[in-house]
Scaffold this motif. Structure first.
Motif, short mmCIF file in Angstrom:
data_model
loop_
_atom_site.label_atom_id
_atom_site.label_comp_id
_atom_site.label_asym_id
_atom_site.label_seq_id
_atom_site.Cartn_x
_atom_site.Cartn_y
_atom_site.Cartn_z
N ILE A 39 18.61 -41.24 21.58
CA ILE A 39 18.33 -40.90 22.98
C ILE A 39 16.83 -40.89 23.24
O ILE A 39 16.34 -41.44 24.24
N ILE A 40 16.09 -40.26 22.33
CA ILE A 40 14.62 -40.21 22.49
C ILE A 40 14.02 -41.60 22.38
O ILE A 40 13.16 -41.99 23.17
N PHE A 52 11.90 -43.33 25.34
CA PHE A 52 10.49 -43.63 25.09
C PHE A 52 10.22 -45.13 25.15
O PHE A 52 9.15 -45.56 25.60
N SER A 53 11.17 -45.93 24.69
CA SER A 53 10.99 -47.38 24.73
C SER A 53 10.85 -47.87 26.17
O SER A 53 10.05 -48.76 26.47
N LEU A 62 1.57 -39.68 16.99
CA LEU A 62 2.12 -38.33 17.14
C LEU A 62 3.42 -38.23 16.35
O LEU A 62 4.11 -39.24 16.16
N ILE A 63 3.75 -37.02 15.94
CA ILE A 63 4.96 -36.79 15.14
C ILE A 63 5.85 -35.77 15.84
O ILE A 63 5.40 -34.68 16.22
N LEU A 64 7.12 -36.14 16.02
CA LEU A 64 8.15 -35.22 16.54
C LEU A 64 8.98 -34.77 15.34
O LEU A 64 9.52 -35.59 14.61
N LEU A 83 9.60 -33.71 27.40
CA LEU A 83 9.13 -34.11 26.08
C LEU A 83 8.14 -35.26 26.20
O LEU A 83 7.08 -35.26 25.55
N HIS A 84 8.47 -36.23 27.03
CA HIS A 84 7.59 -37.38 27.22
C HIS A 84 6.23 -36.94 27.76
O HIS A 84 5.18 -37.41 27.30
N ALA A 85 6.24 -36.04 28.73
CA ALA A 85 4.98 -35.55 29.31
C ALA A 85 4.13 -34.85 28.27
O ALA A 85 2.90 -35.03 28.22
#
Length: 227
Positions: free
Chosen positions: A16-17, A21-22, A47-49, A107-109
C-alpha cells in the motif's frame, strides 16, 4: 527522485505504501526483516520507514544498528501507541514516530518534510574525511566533538576544504582570506596553518605543506580507519 527504504514484515502494508509513494514519484525499496535491511543501507537511501515488531531482530535493535552507520532520517511505523514505546524509539535515534493505522497522505507529508530538512542540513555541512565544517554556526566538528575556530581559522579551513587535493599557494590564500589589499607576507598564512593543525589534533596531517609554495588539504588514511 527520492528513495525510501521500508522495513516491514507485513506484505500488504509495504504494498500500500509502495503504490502510494510511487504515484507521488518516490522510489521504494523493501526489506521484510532487520538483518536484510541492514545490508541494504547505502548512500542512495534518503529515508527509512521502520516497523517495530518483526521476525529476527526488532525495530528497536535495527534503529540502534542503523545509527552506527547512517544519519539518514528514520520514521517508526507501529501499532504500539504507548508513550514508553515512542520514547524508546526516540532514545535510540528515531526522527519521528507514526502510529498505525495512519493516513498515507500524512505519512507522505512527514517523509517529504524530513528528507528536505535532512538535505538542507547536509548542504550546510562540509565534510572532508573526519572533518566536518558547520557552515551555519562556523564551527569544526571532529569525531562528534565541536571545536571553536577563530574567524580567520574558519575562513582558512573552509577555503582548504573547498579545494581538497589542490595546491593553494600562499599568495592565493592571502588574496582569498586577507584580501588583495593586504600588504603583509606569507608568514601570516604559516601562523594560521600552525594554529589549525593544533586544533585538528590527530588529523593535522590532512594539511600538507608543499615546500616553498603553499599548502594542500588531503585526506590521509590512518591505521585507525583500517580497524
Amino acid at each position: 527522485m527520492y528513495k525510501v527504504l521500508i522495513i516491514e514484515d507485513e506484505f500488504h502494508i509495504r504494498q500500500i505504501i509502495k503504490d502510494y509513494f510511487s504515484l507521488k514519484g518516490i522510489e521504494v525499496v523493501e526489506a521484510t526483516q532487520g538483518y536484510e535491511a541492514l545490508s541494504m543501507i547505502n548512500e542512495t537511501i534518503d529515508l527509512i520507514l521502520l516497523d517495530i515488531m518483526m521476525p529476527g531482530i526488532d525495530g528497536y535493535e535495527v534503529c540502534k544498528q542503523l545509527r552506527l552507520t547512517t544519519k539518514r532520517p528514520v520514521i517508526f511505523m507501529s501499532a504500539l501507541s504507548q508513550e514508553e514505546n515512542q520514547l524508546l524509539a526516540y532514545q535510540l535515534g528515531a526522527d519521528d514516530y507514526i502510529i498505525k493505522p495512519f493516513q498515507l497522505s500524512l505519512l507522505h507529508a512527514k517523509v517529504i518534510a524530513m528528507i528536505k530538512r535532512d538535505q538542507k542540513k547536509e548542504e550546510n555541512i562540509l565534510t572532508v574525511g573526519h572533518l566536518q565544517l558547520d557552515r551555519i554556526n562556523r564551527i569544526l566538528i571532529i569525531d562528534q566533538q565541536k571545536i571553536t575556530l577563530a574567524h580567520k581559522e574558519y575562513e582558512l579551513l573552509e577555503y582548504l576544504c573547498m579545494h581538497v587535493n589542490q595546491l593553494l599557494t600562499r599568495q592565493q590564500i592571502l588574496d582569498h582570506i586577507w584580501g588583495y589589499d593586504y600588504y603583509g607576507d606569507g608568514r601570516a598564512v604559516d601562523t594560521y596553518i600552525k594554529k589549525l593543525r593544533k586544533k585538528l589534533g590527530k588529523y593535522a596531517c590532512y594539511i600538507q605543506t608543499v615546500i616553498k609554495t603553499g599548502y594542500m588539504l588531503k585526506v590521509v588514511v590512518s591505521d585507525e580507519d583500517n580497524v
